[in-house]
Design an enzyme around this catalytic site. Structure first.
Site, PDB file in Angstrom:
ATOM      1  N   SER A  15       4.438 -55.602  -5.525  1.00 59.05           N
ATOM      2  CA  SER A  15       4.724 -54.537  -6.572  1.00 59.05           C
ATOM      3  C   SER A  15       5.647 -54.345  -7.065  1.00 59.05           C
ATOM      4  CB  SER A  15       4.717 -53.223  -5.841  1.00 59.05           C
ATOM      5  OG  SER A  15       4.355 -52.120  -6.546  1.00 59.05           O
ATOM      6  N   HIS A  73      -3.988 -50.743  -3.946  1.00 58.55           N
ATOM      7  CA  HIS A  73      -2.237 -51.937  -4.097  1.00 58.55           C
ATOM      8  C   HIS A  73      -1.971 -52.075  -3.092  1.00 58.55           C
ATOM      9  CE1 HIS A  73       1.434 -52.021  -6.466  1.00 58.55           C
ATOM     10  NE2 HIS A  73       1.856 -51.910  -5.796  1.00 58.55           N
TER      11      HIS A  73
END
Length: 684
Positions: free
Chosen positions: A543, A658
């Protein structure tokens, strides 16, 4: 290896202007052309990493520790029961279950299964993953269950009856959206969701809050508040604490600034006048505030306590409960019924204290909750803020399997669960060092492994959003890396929260380069100390940490032998236009703002990729169902690296959100890809 630019896009001659990007077509998340390209990349990655000898055995070995039945089932108390969500070999999607404390103390508790996601997904033909449940206090019978398709952030919400073990036929129910919902009482909820055009912010989160009554259409729910399209989100919640029932509303103007209001009985908003970048919370008669900048004569990162009603009346004389210093920062706090437990970090190691307000004197008494060993993380996993002073405390370290302790404040505690060792740590140690960054800042990092010679070394970092990297027992990394003779390093660089707000703010926006200089300093220090050599030093991050990996690729490729970036941000001139990207403008800057665009252009890894650079081999991973960080970041960077003739592999899961995975099999496969890539690359 090359990829042809899109036929309808103008090629880029120099630089990489976001309006003339030849790989914009890869931002079409589920477009057939883009998915065909992804399937080709997945096949290449599978052929290079997963089809060789030993890969299947590694997946099985990692799956074994992920599925281990003697993992600690961390719980949350709701009334008389302890609740847990559990995934295993027999329940890959997981079960929501509960038990009593008496049963939980045993080695094999008798769990009462409330909801079986595997059975639900099979019955409905949906790729359901668990996204949590809110149980209505104080009877704890009805729950608002959130389910995500393929692990995304968007959820479907359904009301569930814990006695009947069924979804309520005429209960609260919402279609898929990035929804914020919470109980007010049995017949009312606060809800923010996608009502159609104009109801969501530019970041993709609810712009409105409504009070919704059972049995009425959602579009007739009473409006409570509407924010601006440029806001991050708005939300409201009800505090049902007996004697202190209150409603609150927050307008999140961006990731770091918010306006918090008390919602009065007559529907008026009364702003709680704390700094808009401060963290604040209310428990019974107390208001706690942690300012991110100096306030009321106190430094940033302090913990201040006020009596809530006095604060609303204008009084500003706080009780100072914690004051940071150069080595120590506030890490968190949690209430029991009568006490406040405060966690701090001293050079990234935990300290735990109990603070108790004395009604007679007005002072706060202080004591230690637990004696935490060096380089150990302590974290409260649950407390009872309503009826008692129970707490659950987890202790772990890089080579210390987690242990769960339970106690009641003021009484002796007990170790209630202990994880066995999952990998051979013979001869391994965890040692802390400090590197000097370009501006002289002292940067902590921890080295886990043998200390006899330099070998394959993996350096991990994040450096953003005030997230602290603390010691933890990583069973997957332990088996796939440490037990094979690798060394693992965790860097606490600026942008994180290891030393509080100052550590985070020193790398915001145009100062982001400081985080990258810190990471480079750690890499160089590893070489200077003889722990690593550049050709055998790999790095990994996810991320925002994936952005860090991209920055290292284009800034200092000579320092590293391999790079792995998971679900990364890489196009920093378009991130704000992709999915939730606009929500991170407060962290990185605004590409449409002339004041921010120069540093973002300098930062953006995608736009700085160039021919003739000695880039190390790269593995990029992402997920089609990641509705937070757009998979186009990884896709486009892979395409650009291929165009330039560099060695790059891309792996994209079709589900996973995610996190990149929704079950242990996918997690094991993804981890095996990463560690196989790193081991082969760094040991050649």
């Amino acid at each position: 290896m090359t990829d042809s630019p899109a036929e309808t896009e103008e090629p880029v001659a120099s630089g990489r202007n976001s309006d003339t990007d030849p790989y914009l077509w890869l931002e079409d998340v589920e477009g057939e052309r883009a998915l065909d390209w992804v399937r080709e990349r997945n096949a290449e990655t599978r052929a290079e990493l997963a089809d060789g000898d030993g890969f299947g055995a590694l997946v099985a070995e990692l799956r074994e520790v992920l599925d281990a039945p003697d993992r600690i089932p961390y719980t949350r108390r709701r009334g008389p029961y302890l609740y847990n969500f559990w995934q295993s070999a027999g329940h890959t999607r997981g079960v929501w279950r509960r038990t009593t404390l008496e049963q939980y103390r045993t080695d094999a508790p008798d769990w009462d299964v409330l909801l079986d996601l595997d059975a639900l997904a099979a019955a409905e033909g949906e790729d359901w993953t668990w996204a949590g449940a809110q149980v209505l206090r104080p009877d704890f019978r009805h729950a608002l269950v959130s389910l995500a398709r393929g692990g995304g952030d968007a959820v479907v919400v359904r009301e569930y009856d814990l006695v009947d073990r069924a979804f309520v036929a005429d209960g609260f129910r919402l279609p898929e959206a990035k929804t914020d919902i919470g109980w007010i009482d049995r017949d009312h909820v606060f809800v923010g969701t996608d009502h159609g055009p104009g109801s969501m912010t530019a970041s993709g989160y609810p712009r409105t809050v409504r009070r919704w009554r059972r049995g009425t259409p959602l579009d007739q729910a009473e409006p409570v508040y509407e924010g601006e399209a440029s806001d991050l989100a708005v939300s409201a919640w009800h505090d049902p604490t007996e004697g202190f029932e209150r409603d609150f509303l927050v307008r999140h103007r961006d990731f770091w600034h918010r306006d918090t209001h008390l919602l009065t009985e007559d529907g008026e908003l009364r702003r709680i006048d704390v700094p808009d970048d401060a963290e604040s919370s209310v428990h019974r008669e107390w208001l706690l505030v942690t300012p991110k900048a100096p306030w009321l004569g106190q430094p940033a990162g302090t913990l201040l306590a006020f009596r809530f009603d006095d604060f609303l009346a204008g009084k500003r004389e706080p009780d100072v409960l914690f004051t940071p210093d150069e080595r120590t920062a506030l890490a968190g706090h949690a209430w029991t019924r009568n006490h406040l437990v405060v966690e701090s970090l001293q050079d990234v190691a935990s300290r735990m204290h109990v603070l108790t307000p004395d009604p007679a004197t007005g002072h706060w008494e202080r004591g230690e909750l637990a004696d935490v060993p060096p380089l150990t993380s302590a974290a409260l996993t649950d407390t009872d803020p309503d009826t008692g002073d129970e707490y659950f405390l987890s202790l772990t370290g890089h080579l210390q399997p987690p242990a769960l302790h339970r106690g009641e404040i003021g009484q002796p505690g007990e170790r209630i669960k202990q994880t066995p060792e999952r990998f051979d740590a013979t001869g391994l140690t965890a040692r802390q060092y400090f590197a000097r960054s370009a501006d002289g800042t002292r940067v902590p990092y921890t080295v886990v492994g043998a200390d006899d010679h330099p070998g394959p070394t993996l350096l991990y970092g994040y450096g953003g959003f005030e997230v602290s990297l603390t010691p933890s027992y990583d069973t997957v990394r332990g088996r796939a890396w440490l037990a094979r003779g690798g060394t693992y390093v965790v860097a606490g660089i600026r942008g994180g929260g290891e030393y509080g707000p100052r550590w985070h703010r020193s790398a915001l926006k145009a100062d982001r380069h400081r985080a990258y200089e810190d990471f480079e300093a750690v890499a160089r220090d590893l070489v200077t100390r003889g722990i690593a050599t550049p050709d055998r030093l790999g790095i990994t991050g996810a991320s925002n940490g994936g952005l860090l990996m991209g920055a290292m690729l284009v800034r200092s490729p000579e320092l590293f032998g391999a790079i792995v970036a998971h679900v990364p941000l890489l196009d920093m001139l378009r991130f704000h236009r992709l999915l939730a990207g606009a929500s991170w403008i407060a962290e990185y800057g605004d590409p449409d703002d002339p004041a921010d665009r120069p540093h973002l252009a300098e930062l953006s890894p995608y736009h700085r990729l160039a021919a003739g650079r000695p880039y190390p081999p790269v593995l990029l991973t992402t997920s089609t169902r990641d509705d937070r960080v757009h998979p186009g970041h990884a896709r486009k960077a892979a395409a650009r690296l291929r165009e330039l003739g560099h060695r790059v592999l891309l792996h994209e899961t079709l589900a996973g959100g995610h996190a990149g995975a929704t079950d242990h099999e996918q997690t094991a496969y993804n981890s095996a890809l990463e560690h196989t890539f790193l081991w082969r690359t760094l040991t050649r």
